[in-house]
Design a protein around this motif. Sequence first.
Motif, PDB file in Angstrom:
ATOM      1  N   TYR A  35       0.887  -1.081   0.165  1.00  0.00           N
ATOM      2  CA  TYR A  35      -0.087   0.068  -0.015  1.00  0.00           C
ATOM      3  C   TYR A  35       0.724   1.186   0.133  1.00  0.00           C
ATOM      4  N   LEU A  36       0.371   2.198  -0.871  1.00  0.00           N
ATOM      5  CA  LEU A  36       1.331   3.550  -0.807  1.00  0.00           C
ATOM      6  C   LEU A  36       0.545   4.448   0.041  1.00  0.00           C
ATOM      7  N   THR A  37       0.921   4.352   1.472  1.00  0.00           N
ATOM      8  CA  THR A  37       0.110   4.991   2.415  1.00  0.00           C
ATOM      9  C   THR A  37       0.825   6.341   2.521  1.00  0.00           C
ATOM     10  N   ILE A  38       0.695   7.118   1.417  1.00  0.00           N
ATOM     11  CA  ILE A  38       1.197   8.546   1.400  1.00  0.00           C
ATOM     12  C   ILE A  38       0.665   9.562   2.604  1.00  0.00           C
ATOM     13  N   SER A  39       1.335  10.020   3.574  1.00  0.00           N
ATOM     14  CA  SER A  39       1.060  10.984   4.186  1.00  0.00           C
ATOM     15  C   SER A  39       2.226  11.907   4.518  1.00  0.00           C
ATOM     16  N   PRO A  40       2.087  13.194   5.287  1.00  0.00           N
ATOM     17  CA  PRO A  40       3.381  13.836   5.596  1.00  0.00           C
ATOM     18  C   PRO A  40       4.438  13.152   6.437  1.00  0.00           C
ATOM     19  N   LYS A  41       4.012  12.475   7.434  1.00  0.00           N
ATOM     20  CA  LYS A  41       4.825  11.628   8.214  1.00  0.00           C
ATOM     21  C   LYS A  41       5.508  10.654   7.190  1.00  0.00           C
ATOM     22  N   SER A  42       5.115   9.917   6.468  1.00  0.00           N
ATOM     23  CA  SER A  42       5.488   8.879   5.807  1.00  0.00           C
ATOM     24  C   SER A  42       6.598   9.368   4.624  1.00  0.00           C
ATOM     25  N   LEU A  43       6.204  10.804   4.279  1.00  0.00           N
ATOM     26  CA  LEU A  43       7.356  11.302   3.107  1.00  0.00           C
ATOM     27  C   LEU A  43       8.429  11.899   3.859  1.00  0.00           C
ATOM     28  N   ALA A  44       8.017  12.350   5.103  1.00  0.00           N
ATOM     29  CA  ALA A  44       9.325  12.643   5.896  1.00  0.00           C
ATOM     30  C   ALA A  44      10.205  11.536   6.265  1.00  0.00           C
ATOM     31  N   ALA A  45       9.609  10.326   6.505  1.00  0.00           N
ATOM     32  CA  ALA A  45      10.524   9.174   6.646  1.00  0.00           C
ATOM     33  C   ALA A  45      11.144   8.523   5.488  1.00  0.00           C
ATOM     34  N   ALA A  46      10.468   8.873   4.421  1.00  0.00           N
ATOM     35  CA  ALA A  46      11.160   8.262   2.985  1.00  0.00           C
ATOM     36  C   ALA A  46      12.318   9.249   2.603  1.00  0.00           C
ATOM     37  N   PHE A  47      12.288  10.436   2.887  1.00  0.00           N
ATOM     38  CA  PHE A  47      13.321  11.424   2.696  1.00  0.00           C
ATOM     39  C   PHE A  47      14.402  11.300   3.511  1.00  0.00           C
ATOM     40  N   ALA A  48      14.155  10.755   4.956  1.00  0.00           N
ATOM     41  CA  ALA A  48      15.116  10.673   5.865  1.00  0.00           C
ATOM     42  C   ALA A  48      15.925   9.626   5.641  1.00  0.00           C
ATOM     43  N   LYS A  49      15.276   8.669   4.833  1.00  0.00           N
ATOM     44  CA  LYS A  49      16.019   7.317   4.656  1.00  0.00           C
ATOM     45  C   LYS A  49      17.206   7.478   3.607  1.00  0.00           C
ATOM     46  N   ILE A  50      17.082   8.333   2.706  1.00  0.00           N
ATOM     47  CA  ILE A  50      18.137   8.548   1.632  1.00  0.00           C
ATOM     48  C   ILE A  50      19.054  10.046   1.915  1.00  0.00           C
ATOM     49  N   GLN A  51      18.583  10.930   2.843  1.00  0.00           N
ATOM     50  CA  GLN A  51      19.309  12.281   3.045  1.00  0.00           C
ATOM     51  C   GLN A  51      19.563  12.087   4.624  1.00  0.00           C
ATOM     52  N   VAL A  52      20.736  12.804   4.760  1.00  0.00           N
ATOM     53  CA  VAL A  52      21.275  12.906   6.437  1.00  0.00           C
ATOM     54  C   VAL A  52      20.562  13.911   6.962  1.00  0.00           C
ATOM     55  N   ILE A  53      20.198  15.153   6.535  1.00  0.00           N
ATOM     56  CA  ILE A  53      19.439  16.148   6.704  1.00  0.00           C
ATOM     57  C   ILE A  53      17.864  15.982   6.822  1.00  0.00           C
ATOM     58  N   PRO A  54      17.378  15.795   7.986  1.00  0.00           N
ATOM     59  CA  PRO A  54      15.953  15.415   8.136  1.00  0.00           C
ATOM     60  C   PRO A  54      14.971  16.506   7.869  1.00  0.00           C
ATOM     61  N   LEU A  55      13.843  16.477   7.392  1.00  0.00           N
ATOM     62  CA  LEU A  55      12.708  17.372   7.161  1.00  0.00           C
ATOM     63  C   LEU A  55      11.474  17.072   8.177  1.00  0.00           C
ATOM     64  N   SER A  56      11.043  18.041   8.573  1.00  0.00           N
ATOM     65  CA  SER A  56       9.679  17.742   9.095  1.00  0.00           C
ATOM     66  C   SER A  56       8.649  17.234   8.587  1.00  0.00           C
ATOM     67  N   PRO A  57       7.645  16.536   8.959  1.00  0.00           N
ATOM     68  CA  PRO A  57       6.287  16.299   8.041  1.00  0.00           C
ATOM     69  C   PRO A  57       5.867  17.311   7.178  1.00  0.00           C
ATOM     70  N   GLU A  58       5.895  18.441   7.790  1.00  0.00           N
ATOM     71  CA  GLU A  58       5.206  19.722   7.126  1.00  0.00           C
ATOM     72  C   GLU A  58       6.335  20.106   6.003  1.00  0.00           C
ATOM     73  N   GLU A  59       7.445  20.206   6.355  1.00  0.00           N
ATOM     74  CA  GLU A  59       8.395  20.596   5.173  1.00  0.00           C
ATOM     75  C   GLU A  59       8.418  19.302   4.283  1.00  0.00           C
ATOM     76  N   GLN A  62       5.616  19.927   1.824  1.00  0.00           N
ATOM     77  CA  GLN A  62       5.617  21.094   1.065  1.00  0.00           C
ATOM     78  C   GLN A  62       6.732  20.780  -0.318  1.00  0.00           C
ATOM     79  N   ASP A  63       7.692  20.525   0.272  1.00  0.00           N
ATOM     80  CA  ASP A  63       8.892  20.094  -0.570  1.00  0.00           C
ATOM     81  C   ASP A  63       8.212  19.102  -1.825  1.00  0.00           C
ATOM     82  N   PHE A  64       7.774  18.026  -1.393  1.00  0.00           N
ATOM     83  CA  PHE A  64       7.390  17.139  -2.137  1.00  0.00           C
ATOM     84  C   PHE A  64       6.266  17.691  -3.289  1.00  0.00           C
ATOM     85  N   VAL A  65       5.255  18.335  -2.738  1.00  0.00           N
ATOM     86  CA  VAL A  65       4.363  18.810  -3.739  1.00  0.00           C
ATOM     87  C   VAL A  65       4.938  19.894  -4.530  1.00  0.00           C
ATOM     88  N   ASP A  66       5.878  20.696  -4.222  1.00  0.00           N
ATOM     89  CA  ASP A  66       6.602  21.480  -5.037  1.00  0.00           C
ATOM     90  C   ASP A  66       7.309  20.927  -6.178  1.00  0.00           C
TER      91      ASP A  66
END
Length: 665
Positions: A35-59, A62-66
Motif C-alpha cells: 500500500y502506498l500509504t502517503i502522508s506527511p509523516k511517511s514522506l518525511a520518513a522516506a526522505f530521511a532514509k536517503i538524506q542525512v538532513i531530516p525534514l519535518s512532516p510539514e517541510e 511541501q517540498d514533495f508537492v512543489d
Amino acid sequence: MSHLNALSTSQKYSLWNRAIAEYFFSNNSNEQEIYLTISPKSLAAAFAKIQVIPLSPEEAEQDFVDVVSSAYRHRVLSHSAGFRVLHGDDENGFPKYIAFLALCVLAAYRMHSDEEVSTRAYYPRLAELIGCKIVRNFPEGFDTDEFEKLWKLLKKWLHQKKSLLLAMPEVNTVKKYISFPLTHVPLRQVDIEKLPNFFAWAGYTPGQIAPINKLEGDILRWGNCYFTLTGKKALADKRLRAVIAQVNNELELWDGAINDSYGRRSASVEILLDIVRRQPQFSFLPRCPNSFPSFFNSEELCLESSGEGWYNPISLGEKKGRDLYEGFSWSTKSNNIQFVLQRGGCSAIALAPSSDYTGFVSRHSLPSGIACNVLVHEDVAKNAREYFEEISSRSSNPIHDKRLPDGWCLFRDIKAEKYVANIPSGLESLYVESAVDIVLSGGLRLGKKSAWLLGAPPRLMITGLQEGQQPKIDGIPITIAEDGTLVDLSHLMHPGVHRIEVGSVCKNIEIVEPEINFDRERQNFYRTSVTGSHVALPPGNWTIIGANPGEVTQPAIYESQQGIIVKSSFQAVWAIEFGAGTGARVVCLTKSPPRPKTLKFSTAKTQIPSEIERWTSLVYNAAIRRPKLASIYDEEKASNLQVAWKGYMQAAREIKRQQKRRYKR
C-alpha cells in the motif's frame, strides 16, 4: 535544505522518486500487498532514509508537492505525449511515475472523511496540488486511460522486479479512476489525525510495528467509537486490510505526541533503568516529540532535548516513589501552546530492552522470551512474586535497595514464557505480550536511521519466539541464547544491508563503513584542506589524529547516548581516548595505517605550531598509559596494530626530544 536548492527540478524529482520507491517497496514481506500509504509523516520518513538532513512532516510534504507539481507542469503539460513522458525508468532504476502516483494518493489523503467519494471531491484537490486549472472536470493535461495504465505498469514492475503485489481496486469498481489512489488511503486525514489517541489508549509505543491480529482487534474496538462515518465503513468492508497497513505505518512513524480537545499537546514520561557496576540507577526519560520545544521549563525542572525524540534523562531519586505510584505531570508554555509531560500512576512497571537506549525502558506489557526487569510497589510485591513464578516457571526474589524509589522493589531477569489470563490486581500492566518482534539494542547507531557503524552492530533480541520458528540473518539460520539474544552476529561484521527475519516479521539494518575523504595535496605539514568527512565513534571523549603531526580534530559536532560524530579534514588514522587516571583506548580507523611523517625542526627558538604540540601530547599520553588497541576492521591482526602504533609512539618521542634540544641551545 540549501544543498537541495542547488539541484534542478529534474534532479529533485528523481530524488523523491527514489525516496518513495525505496521506502515503500524495500521493507515488505513477499506475502503482503503493498500500500502506498502517503502522508506527511511517511514522506518525511522516506526522505530521511536517503538524506542525512531530516525534514519535518510539514517541510517534507511541501517540498514533495512543489517538486512533483513543478515536474508535472514542465514535463507533462509541455509535452504532446502527456503522461507517456513518465514511462520508463530513471537513472536509479525506478519507474519515473512513482512520485506522480504518490502525489495522486496524497490528494486522496487530503479529502475530508465526510465528503462523498466522487470525482467532484477528488479532482479539485489534485488540481490544487498540481497547481493547474480544471479543464472539463479534470486537472489540465489529465488523461484517465493513461492514468489507469500507470497504475497497471507499477503493478507489473513490482511483480517482475520485486516479487511484490500492489494493492489494486476491485474489477468493475464504480468511479474506477479515482479508486486507484483511494485504495491506498481508506482513512482520510481527519481520521489519521485521531490515531495518536488510539495508540495511547491501546498502549502502543512510538516506532512500534504492532502484530496484525492485535492491531486489528484494537482498531475495530476503538475505531467504531471514534472514527468518522467514512472511517467506520472502511473497517466494516474489504478495506480493513488497507486500514491495518495505514495504521501500522502511522504507528511506526508516531513520535509520541497527543493533542487533546483543549489544544494541549502531551507526551509520556518513561522510566530508564541502567545497571552501573551491578547497581541499579533509575531516571525519568521524557519523550520529546517533534512538535515539542527543545527546552522544557516548568516549575519542577528544566529539560533539554537530546535531539533523538527524547529529553535528556534526569535522575529519579529514592524520594520519587510516591510520584510513580500516584502519577504526575509537568507543564510549560511555548508560543502560546501548553505542553504537558505526564505519567499515570501504577503499582508495577515493566522495563525491557530498548532500541533507543542501552538500558531498560518502561513499556505497557511484559514481552515474552527475553530477560526483563520489573519495578514493583511493596503493596503488590507478594502477588508479583507468585505471578512471576507462574509465567516464568522459576522463583524470583525482589531486590530491596536504598537506591530504589521509596516503597518499591526490583525483580531482575524476569523471562516470561507463558500467558496467564487472570492477572492479579495492580499488575495489569504486566500482561505477557506474545507478539514476535525484533529488538535492536546498543551498538553505535548513526542518528535515527536503521544504520550502525561497522564493528559496533546492535545486540539482537527476539521476543515472542514460537516453537519451530528460526531467526535468520540474510537467509541463514542463527542460534538464539536462553535470554532471547541472537548468538552469532558475524554476518553483521560486513558493510551493507542485512535482513533479519523471524516468521513474518522482518527488519533491515545497514552496517556502514566509515567514509574518510581527504586531500593528499598539502602546502605543508600542518595546513590542510577541509573536505567535510565525518567519523562516528562510541560514547567517550575521543580525539581523531592523522599520520601527519598536527592533524587533530576539533571537538565532536554531534553527541548522543549512542555515540559521537567528529568532523575530520584529513585522513583519520587513530581515535584516542584517555582521562586523568590510568588506561586509554586507541582505535584504528583504517585498514593499513600509514607511517607518521618525520619532522625536523630548525635550531631557532621559534614556537612549534600548537597543532603539532597537541598531536604529540595526545600520542605520548596515550602511549604511557599502555592503551587497549582495537580496529574497526575485524580482520586487522593485533600484532599489526602494535607495530603501527609503535611507529606513532616513536614519532611523538622524537618530537619531544627535538623540543628539549632546541631549548637547551
